[in-house]
Write a protein that holds these residues in place. Structure first.
Motif, short mmCIF file in Angstrom:
data_model
loop_
_atom_site.label_atom_id
_atom_site.label_comp_id
_atom_site.label_asym_id
_atom_site.label_seq_id
_atom_site.Cartn_x
_atom_site.Cartn_y
_atom_site.Cartn_z
N PRO A 1 -16.00 -5.75 15.58
CA PRO A 1 -15.50 -4.81 14.58
C PRO A 1 -13.97 -4.86 14.46
CG PRO A 1 -16.03 -3.65 16.60
CD PRO A 1 -16.46 -5.08 16.80
N THR A 2 -13.44 -4.07 13.57
CA THR A 2 -11.99 -3.96 13.38
C THR A 2 -11.55 -2.55 13.75
OG1 THR A 2 -12.04 -5.56 11.57
CG2 THR A 2 -10.08 -4.16 11.74
N ILE A 3 -10.62 -2.44 14.67
CA ILE A 3 -10.08 -1.16 15.08
C ILE A 3 -8.71 -0.97 14.42
CG2 ILE A 3 -9.07 -2.16 17.19
CD1 ILE A 3 -9.56 0.53 18.57
N GLY A 4 -8.44 0.21 13.92
CA GLY A 4 -7.18 0.48 13.23
C GLY A 4 -6.22 1.28 14.11
N LEU A 5 -4.96 0.88 14.11
CA LEU A 5 -3.89 1.59 14.80
C LEU A 5 -2.83 1.93 13.77
CD1 LEU A 5 -3.44 -0.79 17.89
CD2 LEU A 5 -4.95 1.22 17.72
N ARG A 6 -2.42 3.17 13.69
CA ARG A 6 -1.50 3.59 12.63
C ARG A 6 -0.19 4.12 13.18
NH1 ARG A 6 0.33 9.09 11.85
NH2 ARG A 6 0.49 9.58 9.64
N ALA A 7 0.92 3.77 12.50
CA ALA A 7 2.23 4.36 12.77
C ALA A 7 2.86 4.76 11.44
CB ALA A 7 3.14 3.36 13.48
N ASP A 8 3.55 5.90 11.42
CA ASP A 8 4.26 6.34 10.22
C ASP A 8 5.70 5.85 10.27
OD1 ASP A 8 4.68 8.04 12.39
OD2 ASP A 8 3.89 9.80 11.39
N THR B 1 6.17 13.77 3.44
CA THR B 1 5.89 14.26 2.09
C THR B 1 5.19 13.15 1.32
OG1 THR B 1 8.05 13.51 1.28
CG2 THR B 1 7.89 15.80 2.00
N GLY B 2 4.26 13.52 0.51
CA GLY B 2 3.60 12.55 -0.35
C GLY B 2 2.25 12.07 0.13
N GLY B 3 1.87 12.40 1.36
CA GLY B 3 0.53 12.06 1.82
C GLY B 3 0.23 10.58 1.74
N GLY B 4 1.09 9.75 2.36
CA GLY B 4 0.88 8.32 2.32
C GLY B 4 -0.45 7.88 2.89
N ALA B 5 -0.95 8.60 3.89
CA ALA B 5 -2.26 8.25 4.46
C ALA B 5 -3.37 8.44 3.44
CB ALA B 5 -2.53 9.10 5.70
N PHE C 1 0.85 -1.20 0.00
CA PHE C 1 0.00 0.00 0.00
C PHE C 1 0.88 1.25 0.00
CE2 PHE C 1 -2.50 -3.29 2.17
CZ PHE C 1 -3.62 -3.31 1.35
N ALA C 2 0.53 2.22 -0.83
CA ALA C 2 1.37 3.43 -0.96
C ALA C 2 2.83 3.01 -1.17
CB ALA C 2 1.22 4.35 0.24
N LYS C 3 3.02 1.98 -1.96
CA LYS C 3 4.31 1.41 -2.35
C LYS C 3 4.90 0.50 -1.29
CE LYS C 3 8.51 2.77 -4.82
NZ LYS C 3 9.28 3.94 -5.34
N THR C 4 5.12 1.00 -0.07
CA THR C 4 5.78 0.18 0.96
C THR C 4 4.96 0.07 2.25
OG1 THR C 4 7.05 2.12 1.63
CG2 THR C 4 8.13 0.57 0.13
N GLY C 5 3.72 0.50 2.23
CA GLY C 5 2.88 0.41 3.42
C GLY C 5 2.42 -1.01 3.70
N ILE C 6 2.09 -1.26 4.95
CA ILE C 6 1.71 -2.60 5.42
C ILE C 6 0.45 -2.51 6.26
CG2 ILE C 6 2.43 -4.56 6.87
CD1 ILE C 6 5.35 -3.50 6.42
N VAL C 7 -0.44 -3.47 6.10
CA VAL C 7 -1.56 -3.66 7.02
C VAL C 7 -1.49 -5.09 7.53
CG1 VAL C 7 -4.05 -3.67 7.35
CG2 VAL C 7 -3.01 -1.97 5.83
N ALA C 8 -1.39 -5.24 8.85
CA ALA C 8 -1.36 -6.56 9.48
C ALA C 8 -2.61 -6.73 10.33
CB ALA C 8 -0.11 -6.73 10.34
N ARG D 1 -2.56 22.70 17.48
CA ARG D 1 -1.21 23.04 17.02
C ARG D 1 -1.23 23.41 15.54
NH1 ARG D 1 2.90 19.55 20.37
NH2 ARG D 1 1.68 19.23 22.27
N MET D 2 -0.30 24.28 15.15
CA MET D 2 -0.28 24.77 13.78
C MET D 2 0.51 23.85 12.85
SD MET D 2 -2.26 27.19 14.35
CE MET D 2 -2.44 27.77 12.67
N GLY D 3 1.13 22.80 13.39
CA GLY D 3 1.72 21.79 12.52
C GLY D 3 0.64 21.00 11.82
N ALA D 4 1.05 20.19 10.83
CA ALA D 4 0.09 19.41 10.04
C ALA D 4 0.45 17.93 10.08
CB ALA D 4 0.06 19.91 8.59
N GLU D 5 -0.51 17.10 9.72
CA GLU D 5 -0.35 15.64 9.87
C GLU D 5 -1.27 14.94 8.87
OE1 GLU D 5 0.03 12.02 10.43
OE2 GLU D 5 1.22 13.06 11.96
N ASP D 6 -0.71 14.01 8.08
CA ASP D 6 -1.56 13.40 7.08
C ASP D 6 -2.49 12.32 7.61
OD1 ASP D 6 0.09 11.14 7.27
OD2 ASP D 6 0.31 10.92 5.10
N PHE D 7 -2.40 11.98 8.90
CA PHE D 7 -3.42 11.13 9.52
C PHE D 7 -4.79 11.78 9.40
CE2 PHE D 7 -5.48 9.35 13.47
CZ PHE D 7 -5.54 8.04 13.03
#
Length: 389
Positions: free
Chosen positions: A70-77, A138-142, A54-61, A329-335
């Motif tokens: 249900p299925t709960i999702g936990l994400r790490a960059d 960069t690239g907005g992998g999420a 996913f997104a070239k090198t992303g993984i879902v386990a 916060r004024m920072g940004a995050e693609d999550f």
């Protein structure tokens, strides 16, 4: 309840994982070595399914619990930054010009720690989807993973993520309902005038003067066009023009960033920038082109999910070390893209004093990795509990 005992038992392994990852930083979607390391650990843990690419090198386990649910999702960059490391650590980046200056090596490690515990114990119903994402910086992998249907394919009902926070006490959690991080946009202004001799400016149409005036006018957008209680930043971060002292150049260039939380505010800024550059083009007799590039949207926590995540955090760190109304916060995050598609929450985890994020001397604090892993683990167990009996 403090750090989960079983996770504390293998905290030494987590430190080794993190420091290995720190030494092999990768950029954007090209996280091949990182993904290979993650996949190898997941296989060791005995997760039920591993889906790659996913997104070239992303993984879902996927890890299945006991019984339907249900299925709960936990994400790490997973990605690093194009920064030359200056920590002097014995496990410092072995790749010149690249380093984990934002702690994504720690984020990946925390999710691996949770994965190991959850695969061993399975004290929950339904499933947990462990999302290892490239290209946050960069690239907005999420966004790519969402567009590829990750949330739909694995029927993920809610998603959560953590980010380390230098300057806050180790183990302190911070979150808030609603917007927690800003939208980020970029602007580029290209100015074309008529150059000439610096001693004869009357024979030119000076793009430097126009650039300075446009940069100053952009600052009035915050002070005179935005409501004082709206959080908004407009920063000109680059001005390029000229090559020597006695030549007025033909062209000039401006670049900068806009941070906001509200779509109407974002739209107002874009419109005002267009009006300003058009007016200044006429005023100075130059040609001006504005490129306004809309980036990551604001990261907006679901109120109920943020409150629930704060409750879980209190189990781990204690009530005094959890803030559930932290300032945005004024920072940004693609999550942000995942939170647009599903309810969930984003939290910060204090990691103590030291260099700030994106600094060449930054280093993730390994002592907080078991805290983050315990939070993820308890989040799953609390969200999808086994029936009593």
């Amino acid at each position: 309840m403090p750090v989960v005992n079983r996770i504390a038992e293998f905290s030494g392994d987590m430190t080794r994982w993190r420091q290995h990852l720190h030494g092999i930083p990768e950029l954007g979607q090209d996280c091949h070595d990182t993904a290979a390391f993650v996949t190898a650990r997941l296989r060791e843990f005995g997760v039920d399914e591993i889906h790659e690419g996913f997104a070239k090198t992303g993984i879902v386990a996927l890890i299945r619990g006991q019984g339907d649910g249900p299925t709960i999702g936990l994400r790490a960059d997973m990605d690093a930054l194009p920064i030359a490391e200056a920590t002097g650590l014995d496990y410092a980046s072995a790749r010149p010009g690249k380093m984990h200056a934002c702690g994504h090596d720690g984020h990946t490690t925390m999710l691996l720690g949770a994965a190991r515990y959850l695969a061993e114990t399975r004290n929950f119903t339904g499933r947990v989807a462990l999302i290892f994402q490239p290209a946050e910086e960069t690239g907005g992998g999420a966004e790519v993973m969402v567009d590829q249907g990750v949330l739909d394919r694995f029927d993920i009902s809610q998603v959560y993520a953590l980010h380390n926070a230098p300057g806050y006490a180790p183990g302190e959690f911070l979150t808030t309902p609603g917007p927690i991080m800003a939208a980020v946009d970029e602007f580029r202004v290209h100015i074309k005038g008529v150059g000439g001799h610096g001693a004869m400016p009357h024979a030119t149409r000076d793009p430097v003067v126009a650039a300075v005036a446009i940069a100053q006018a952009f600052q009035t957008i915050v002070s005179r066009n935005a409501y004082a209680l709206d959080n908004l930043v407009v920063s000109v971060t680059q001005i390029h023009a000229g090559t020597t002292d006695n030549v007025i150049p033909d062209t000039a260039f401006l670049n900068g960033t806009v941070r906001s939380f509200d779509l109407e505010v974002q739209r107002m800024v874009r419109n005002r920038m267009r009006e300003i550059v058009q007016g200044h083009a006429m005023s100075f007799g130059v040609e001006v082109e504005l490129d306004y590039l809309q980036g990551y949207p604001p990261t907006i926590n679901d109120a109920d999910s943020a409150a629930f995540a704060a409750e879980v955090a209190r189990e781990i760190s204690g009530p005094a070390r959890v803030s559930d109304d932290s300032p945005r916060r004024m920072g940004a995050e693609d999550f942000a893209y995942m939170l647009k598609a599903r309810p969930g929450a984003y939290l910060f985890l204090g990691q103590g004093e030291g260099a700030g994020l994106h600094h060449p001397e930054y280093n993730f604090n390994d002592e907080v990795a078991p805290v983050g892993a315990s939070f993820f683990a308890r989040l799953v167990e609390r969200a999808q509990p086994l029936a009593a009996g």
